[in-house]
Scaffold this motif. Structure first.
Motif, PDB file in Angstrom:
ATOM      1  N   THR A 148      51.220  39.509  53.861  1.00 47.97           N
ATOM      2  CA  THR A 148      50.725  40.195  52.646  1.00 47.97           C
ATOM      3  C   THR A 148      49.201  39.157  52.639  1.00 47.97           C
ATOM      4  O   THR A 148      48.150  39.286  52.160  1.00 47.97           O
ATOM      5  N   ASN A 196      46.691  40.660  54.705  1.00 50.50           N
ATOM      6  CA  ASN A 196      46.218  41.754  54.232  1.00 50.50           C
ATOM      7  C   ASN A 196      45.136  41.168  53.114  1.00 50.50           C
ATOM      8  O   ASN A 196      44.084  41.715  52.837  1.00 50.50           O
ATOM      9  N   ALA A 197      45.426  40.251  52.314  1.00 50.65           N
ATOM     10  CA  ALA A 197      44.546  39.632  51.080  1.00 50.65           C
ATOM     11  C   ALA A 197      43.250  39.222  51.694  1.00 50.65           C
ATOM     12  O   ALA A 197      42.512  39.216  51.224  1.00 50.65           O
ATOM     13  N   LYS A 234      41.121  42.285  52.467  1.00 51.38           N
ATOM     14  CA  LYS A 234      40.972  43.056  51.394  1.00 51.38           C
ATOM     15  C   LYS A 234      40.190  42.461  50.246  1.00 51.38           C
ATOM     16  O   LYS A 234      39.370  42.617  49.657  1.00 51.38           O
ATOM     17  N   VAL A 235      40.552  41.147  49.971  1.00 48.40           N
ATOM     18  CA  VAL A 235      40.016  40.474  48.646  1.00 48.40           C
ATOM     19  C   VAL A 235      38.844  39.270  49.331  1.00 48.40           C
ATOM     20  O   VAL A 235      37.969  39.117  48.624  1.00 48.40           O
ATOM     21  N   ARG A 261      38.842  33.655  46.880  1.00 49.92           N
ATOM     22  CA  ARG A 261      39.488  33.603  45.658  1.00 49.92           C
ATOM     23  C   ARG A 261      38.986  32.926  44.673  1.00 49.92           C
ATOM     24  O   ARG A 261      39.749  32.064  43.933  1.00 49.92           O
ATOM     25  N   ARG A 310      40.027  40.145  41.693  1.00 52.41           N
ATOM     26  CA  ARG A 310      40.558  40.927  42.470  1.00 52.41           C
ATOM     27  C   ARG A 310      42.213  40.362  43.091  1.00 52.41           C
ATOM     28  O   ARG A 310      43.171  41.060  43.272  1.00 52.41           O
ATOM     29  N   ALA A 311      42.059  39.098  43.454  1.00 52.89           N
ATOM     30  CA  ALA A 311      42.993  38.354  43.566  1.00 52.89           C
ATOM     31  C   ALA A 311      44.231  38.425  42.664  1.00 52.89           C
ATOM     32  O   ALA A 311      45.612  38.615  42.847  1.00 52.89           O
ATOM     33  N   ASP A 332      44.842  40.610  40.612  1.00 50.41           N
ATOM     34  CA  ASP A 332      45.340  41.918  40.421  1.00 50.41           C
ATOM     35  C   ASP A 332      46.391  42.097  41.674  1.00 50.41           C
ATOM     36  O   ASP A 332      47.588  42.728  41.658  1.00 50.41           O
ATOM     37  N   TYR A 333      45.721  41.880  42.800  1.00 52.41           N
ATOM     38  CA  TYR A 333      46.663  41.596  44.083  1.00 52.41           C
ATOM     39  C   TYR A 333      47.770  41.212  43.851  1.00 52.41           C
ATOM     40  O   TYR A 333      49.031  41.775  44.354  1.00 52.41           O
ATOM     41  N   ASP A 360      50.002  43.376  41.330  1.00 51.15           N
ATOM     42  CA  ASP A 360      50.646  44.545  42.118  1.00 51.15           C
ATOM     43  C   ASP A 360      51.841  44.223  43.273  1.00 51.15           C
ATOM     44  O   ASP A 360      52.783  44.903  43.428  1.00 51.15           O
ATOM     45  N   LEU A 361      51.752  42.987  44.120  1.00 51.09           N
ATOM     46  CA  LEU A 361      52.737  42.737  44.795  1.00 51.09           C
ATOM     47  C   LEU A 361      53.909  42.557  44.321  1.00 51.09           C
ATOM     48  O   LEU A 361      54.918  42.812  44.695  1.00 51.09           O
TER      49      LEU A 361
END
Length: 497
Positions: free
Chosen positions: A53, A56-57, A60-61, A64, A73-74, A76-77, A80-81
């Motif tokens: 993860t 991935n972050a 994608k992010v 931070r 975005r971080a 929200d990530y 959601d995780l």
């Protein structure tokens, strides 16, 4: 050095008329913990998703930085995780933050009465002024400790202080100050600017806050590389007249709303009592912050995943917290503590456990709470029985400058994990090389499994030996831990003489 206590392996019971009690009420049930630790060890070893993860972050992010679109975005990530792991009680805890962002900066150095300018690669330190145009003679203050500044107290007014971020040729017993504390001393002695020298080879530029309060400072503070610092000091020795620095910078600062992310696992027996485990999700913007503090914050989320995967239901409530704003002055954790104080809930926080750049733990840290050593020694012994490679090296020393600090200053007990990072990894702290390639998969997995064991022990113990300290006890504790002076420099020492 931590004191060690003998922990008896039997349970002694006192019988009174109509009442049975134990002298060992504060010693955890080793057999019960051993069973839980064994399950935790297997689950994390086989199914940890911390590295996956985080990688991935990072893609994608990206970075931070609090207050930036990436920061949002971080947040929200993380939300959601945690939702994907089965948490239903998740919330954002918004707080207002003065979001500082760098723009332009230049540093030129020139001998007095000369036009032989040399431009020096430089990066702004956070919370420097929105705009600054400073010119002044450079005064080399060495390591920038209190005594170093005091030695130049008559020479610093209106000058630019040159100081090391770390300790070059450290004196025995000397304790380094944070870059923000060194900047505060420079301001106190009337300097017009600060040039920090990074001590990491390889032309590494380091960022971070130069503010002890998280608010804008009154003078520009910048960082140059080790190589630039060495060249500058050599030039100072060669010249027969002083060198002068010209610092020109622009930055932006505006109020925005950032959000801590909090997932709650309700306790089965003492739901009103809380164990908070946290790590700061935010990072600086020069890289993706994989080490600082991706390995801590994504470990926290994988610890949460482990509790859900094993359907662990400890006696106390656990709150898994991803703090924002740590890099800009512990803003998220300060906001959380203030909210707990106002609501009268702070006494219900039995323990705070913080993971900040924690990696491959070798033991536990009681943070100066000697009353916890028997308990933690027993927990550590049990962890080692389950996983013999765990070194179980106990420490008992408190420190500052991470999200445990606001809790600790209010008397909340704090516990930590003793970890380690390779030199080449530490050299990328707050620098543009702090990326996912620095993360060791197995060491991150160790952080998750050992931290999960300790967290479970705190949350599920029948009794915890220590409680929140009174204001007077907190003051005495901080003095004993040698934290009075740095807190005074930071204007966070609230006790009067």
């Amino acid at each position: 050095m931590a004191r060690t206590f003998y922990v008896p392996r039997f349970r002694l019971v006192l019988f009174c008329i109509g009442t049975a009690g134990t002298l060992t009420a504060f010693y955890p049930d080793k057999l019960s913990f051993q069973k839980a630790f064994t399950r935790i060890n297997k689950e994390v070893s086989e199914h940890s998703r911390a590295y996956e993860t985080l990688a991935n972050a990072s893609q994608k992010v990206g970075h931070r930085l609090t207050g930036s679109p990436n920061g949002t975005r971080a947040e929200d990530y993380a939300f959601d995780l945690l939702s994907s792991y089965g948490f239903k009680e998740i919330r954002y805890e918004p707080f207002e933050v003065e979001a500082w962002m760098r723009d332009t900066v230049t540093l030129s150095v020139v001998p007095n009465k000369s036009d032989n300018y040399r431009d020096v690669p430089v990066v702004s330190l956070a919370h420097s002024p929105i705009e600054a145009h400073v010119q002044g003679e450079i005064v080399d203050v060495g390591n920038g400790l209190e005594g170093d500044f005091a030695a130049f107290k008559e020479k610093l007014k209106g000058k630019v202080a040159l100081v090391n971020i770390g300790l070059a040729a450290p004196t025995k017993g000397a304790r380094n100050l944070h870059r923000s504390e060194k900047t505060a001393l420079a301001i106190q002695y009337g300097a017009s600017g600060v040039i920090m020298v990074n001590l990491v080879p390889g032309n590494v530029l380091l960022t971070g806050t130069a503010s002890v309060t998280g608010k804008l400072i009154s003078i520009p503070s910048v960082c140059i590389s080790l190589e630039s610092g060495e060249a500058l000091r050599s030039w100072m020795q060669e010249e027969h007249s002083p060198l002068h620095a010209q610092i020109n910078m622009t930055n932006t600062s505006r109020k925005i709303r950032a959000r801590n992310v909090v997932a709650t696992l309700k306790g089965s027996k003492y739901p009103e009592e809380k164990i908070i485990v946290g790590g700061h999700l935010d990072s600086w913007d020069l890289a993706t912050g994989a080490i600082d503090n991706g390995i801590g914050s994504f470990a926290v989320m994988d610890i949460a995943r482990t509790f859900k995967a094993l359907k662990l239901k400890p006696k106390r409530t656990i709150e898994f917290v991803l703090f924002m704003g740590e890099e800009q002055g512990l803003l998220g954790s300060k906001a959380m503590v203030e909210k707990l104080k106002k609501s009268g809930q702070l006494d219900k926080v039995r323990y705070m456990m913080n993971l900040d750049m924690t990696n491959d733990p070798t033991g536990l840290n009681a943070f100066g709470r000697t009353d916890m050593l028997p308990f933690l020694n027993t927990v550590g012994e049990t962890m080692k029985q389950v996983e013999p490679v765990f070194a179980n090296q106990m420490q008992n020393q408190a420190g500052l400058h991470s999200d445990h600090q606001p809790f600790m200053l209010e008397g909340v007990p704090v516990v930590g994990m003793n970890g380690h990072l390779a030199r080449e990894v530490l050299d990328c702290y707050h620098a543009n090389c702090d990326r996912i390639n620095l993360v060791n998969v197995d060491q991150l997995k160790n952080t998750v499994r050992y931290s999960t064991m300790l967290l479970y022990a705190l949350a599920d113990a029948d009794a915890i030996p220590t409680r929140r300290q009174t204001d007077t006890q907190t003051r005495d504790y901080l003095v004993t831990q040698g934290l009075r002076t740095p807190l005074q420099i930071a204007n966070e020492w609230r006790w009067k003489e």
